[in-house]
Design a protein around this motif. Sequence first.
Motif, PDB file in Angstrom:
ATOM      1  N   ALA A  88       6.160  -2.945  18.226  1.00 51.39           N
ATOM      2  CA  ALA A  88       6.209  -2.111  19.433  1.00 51.39           C
ATOM      3  C   ALA A  88       4.899  -2.220  20.219  1.00 51.39           C
ATOM      4  O   ALA A  88       4.906  -2.271  21.458  1.00 51.39           O
ATOM      5  N   ARG A  89       3.758  -2.288  19.510  1.00 50.45           N
ATOM      6  CA  ARG A  89       2.471  -2.437  20.189  1.00 50.45           C
ATOM      7  C   ARG A  89       2.382  -3.797  20.885  1.00 50.45           C
ATOM      8  O   ARG A  89       1.904  -3.892  22.016  1.00 50.45           O
ATOM      9  N   TRP A  90       2.831  -4.842  20.195  1.00 43.92           N
ATOM     10  CA  TRP A  90       2.853  -6.168  20.817  1.00 43.92           C
ATOM     11  C   TRP A  90       3.734  -6.153  22.059  1.00 43.92           C
ATOM     12  O   TRP A  90       3.399  -6.734  23.083  1.00 43.92           O
ATOM     13  N   HIS A  91       4.886  -5.490  21.935  1.00 43.91           N
ATOM     14  CA  HIS A  91       5.819  -5.394  23.057  1.00 43.91           C
ATOM     15  C   HIS A  91       5.134  -4.767  24.271  1.00 43.91           C
ATOM     16  O   HIS A  91       5.273  -5.259  25.397  1.00 43.91           O
ATOM     17  N   ALA A  92       4.391  -3.697  24.035  1.00 39.99           N
ATOM     18  CA  ALA A  92       3.717  -3.005  25.132  1.00 39.99           C
ATOM     19  C   ALA A  92       2.665  -3.906  25.780  1.00 39.99           C
ATOM     20  O   ALA A  92       2.555  -3.976  27.013  1.00 39.99           O
ATOM     21  N   ARG A  93       1.893  -4.607  24.956  1.00 38.99           N
ATOM     22  CA  ARG A  93       0.825  -5.468  25.502  1.00 38.99           C
ATOM     23  C   ARG A  93       1.398  -6.662  26.251  1.00 38.99           C
ATOM     24  O   ARG A  93       0.936  -7.012  27.340  1.00 38.99           O
ATOM     25  N   ILE A  94       2.393  -7.307  25.661  1.00 38.26           N
ATOM     26  CA  ILE A  94       2.993  -8.470  26.319  1.00 38.26           C
ATOM     27  C   ILE A  94       3.757  -8.036  27.567  1.00 38.26           C
ATOM     28  O   ILE A  94       3.862  -8.795  28.539  1.00 38.26           O
ATOM     29  N   GLY A  95       4.270  -6.810  27.556  1.00 40.73           N
ATOM     30  CA  GLY A  95       4.923  -6.286  28.750  1.00 40.73           C
ATOM     31  C   GLY A  95       3.969  -6.244  29.937  1.00 40.73           C
ATOM     32  O   GLY A  95       4.337  -6.592  31.064  1.00 40.73           O
ATOM     33  N   LYS A  96       2.710  -5.835  29.692  1.00 42.16           N
ATOM     34  CA  LYS A  96       1.714  -5.807  30.765  1.00 42.16           C
ATOM     35  C   LYS A  96       1.420  -7.219  31.267  1.00 42.16           C
ATOM     36  O   LYS A  96       1.304  -7.448  32.479  1.00 42.16           O
ATOM     37  N   VAL A  97       1.321  -8.166  30.324  1.00 39.28           N
ATOM     38  CA  VAL A  97       1.079  -9.561  30.711  1.00 39.28           C
ATOM     39  C   VAL A  97       2.245 -10.087  31.549  1.00 39.28           C
ATOM     40  O   VAL A  97       2.043 -10.831  32.526  1.00 39.28           O
ATOM     41  N   THR A  98       3.447  -9.687  31.190  1.00 35.19           N
ATOM     42  CA  THR A  98       4.636 -10.130  31.925  1.00 35.19           C
ATOM     43  C   THR A  98       4.601  -9.638  33.371  1.00 35.19           C
ATOM     44  O   THR A  98       4.884 -10.400  34.304  1.00 35.19           O
ATOM     45  N   ILE A  99       4.257  -8.374  33.556  1.00 32.07           N
ATOM     46  CA  ILE A  99       4.167  -7.817  34.909  1.00 32.07           C
ATOM     47  C   ILE A  99       3.128  -8.577  35.734  1.00 32.07           C
ATOM     48  O   ILE A  99       3.363  -8.921  36.907  1.00 32.07           O
ATOM     49  N   VAL A 100       1.976  -8.869  35.126  1.00 33.88           N
ATOM     50  CA  VAL A 100       0.933  -9.614  35.830  1.00 33.88           C
ATOM     51  C   VAL A 100       1.440 -11.006  36.217  1.00 33.88           C
ATOM     52  O   VAL A 100       1.236 -11.473  37.348  1.00 33.88           O
ATOM     53  N   ALA A 101       2.126 -11.680  35.282  1.00 32.75           N
ATOM     54  CA  ALA A 101       2.653 -13.022  35.564  1.00 32.75           C
ATOM     55  C   ALA A 101       3.668 -12.991  36.705  1.00 32.75           C
ATOM     56  O   ALA A 101       3.684 -13.883  37.564  1.00 32.75           O
ATOM     57  N   ILE A 102       4.514 -11.967  36.729  1.00 31.38           N
ATOM     58  CA  ILE A 102       5.503 -11.836  37.803  1.00 31.38           C
ATOM     59  C   ILE A 102       4.812 -11.669  39.152  1.00 31.38           C
ATOM     60  O   ILE A 102       5.189 -12.306  40.145  1.00 31.38           O
ATOM     61  N   LEU A 103       3.796 -10.813  39.199  1.00 27.19           N
ATOM     62  CA  LEU A 103       3.090 -10.568  40.460  1.00 27.19           C
ATOM     63  C   LEU A 103       2.317 -11.810  40.915  1.00 27.19           C
ATOM     64  O   LEU A 103       2.304 -12.139  42.107  1.00 27.19           O
ATOM     65  N   VAL A 104       1.677 -12.503  39.963  1.00 25.52           N
ATOM     66  CA  VAL A 104       0.963 -13.740  40.309  1.00 25.52           C
ATOM     67  C   VAL A 104       1.946 -14.760  40.863  1.00 25.52           C
ATOM     68  O   VAL A 104       1.667 -15.446  41.862  1.00 25.52           O
ATOM     69  N   HIS A 105       3.116 -14.863  40.238  1.00 27.99           N
ATOM     70  CA  HIS A 105       4.146 -15.798  40.699  1.00 27.99           C
ATOM     71  C   HIS A 105       4.565 -15.481  42.134  1.00 27.99           C
ATOM     72  O   HIS A 105       4.630 -16.379  42.992  1.00 27.99           O
TER      73      HIS A 105
END
Length: 203
Positions: A88-105
Amino acid sequence: MAETAVARIGGPSRRAPVADRIILAVFALGAVAVTGLAVALAPAPVILNLPLVAHASGLLAGYAVTVLIVLMARVPVLERTIGADRMARWHARIGKVTIVAILVHAVAATLGWAEAQMLSIAASTDQVLMMPGLVAATISTILFLVIGATSARAARRRMPYETWHALHTLTYVAIALAFAHELAGPDLAGHPLIQVAWSCCTQ
């Protein structure tokens, strides 16, 4: 008997970091492979520019979403080796990375199109939104941002669990819309074998 009990208690805790490193290495290798795909599909000569950043970050965002699904799918092997709390902690951290990647894209794609076509950012945004799958991608991005915002610890404390859970289920809608954009986008369109492989890996 006591030694056996200690071994049972100590064994998993000693093995857990090893399992963590192996699984994280697998995830990292997947990210490297996805980045390599973006580079391989880029026109020669390969230049680190806005279009390449847009393509790489978009593919990485799609890959990261797949990792998020795997982490929360309650896969028995992962639960036994990593543990539900750590996943669950990994999920939360990778979720933040995913949002950043989407915005950068999104930003890199818009700015890259403006630069290539010598348009203003407003005109570029308008044209980009008219491309195949971009309306779906825009709705998907908004949904991911809403889900990410409501998943923040401060926001979760202020809302009932039922409300948070209902909003979180919109993730599946966001994924479906994003997948339609991925297949229609320049990275995968016109490459049927890659489209099939991507579909198998991310669904």
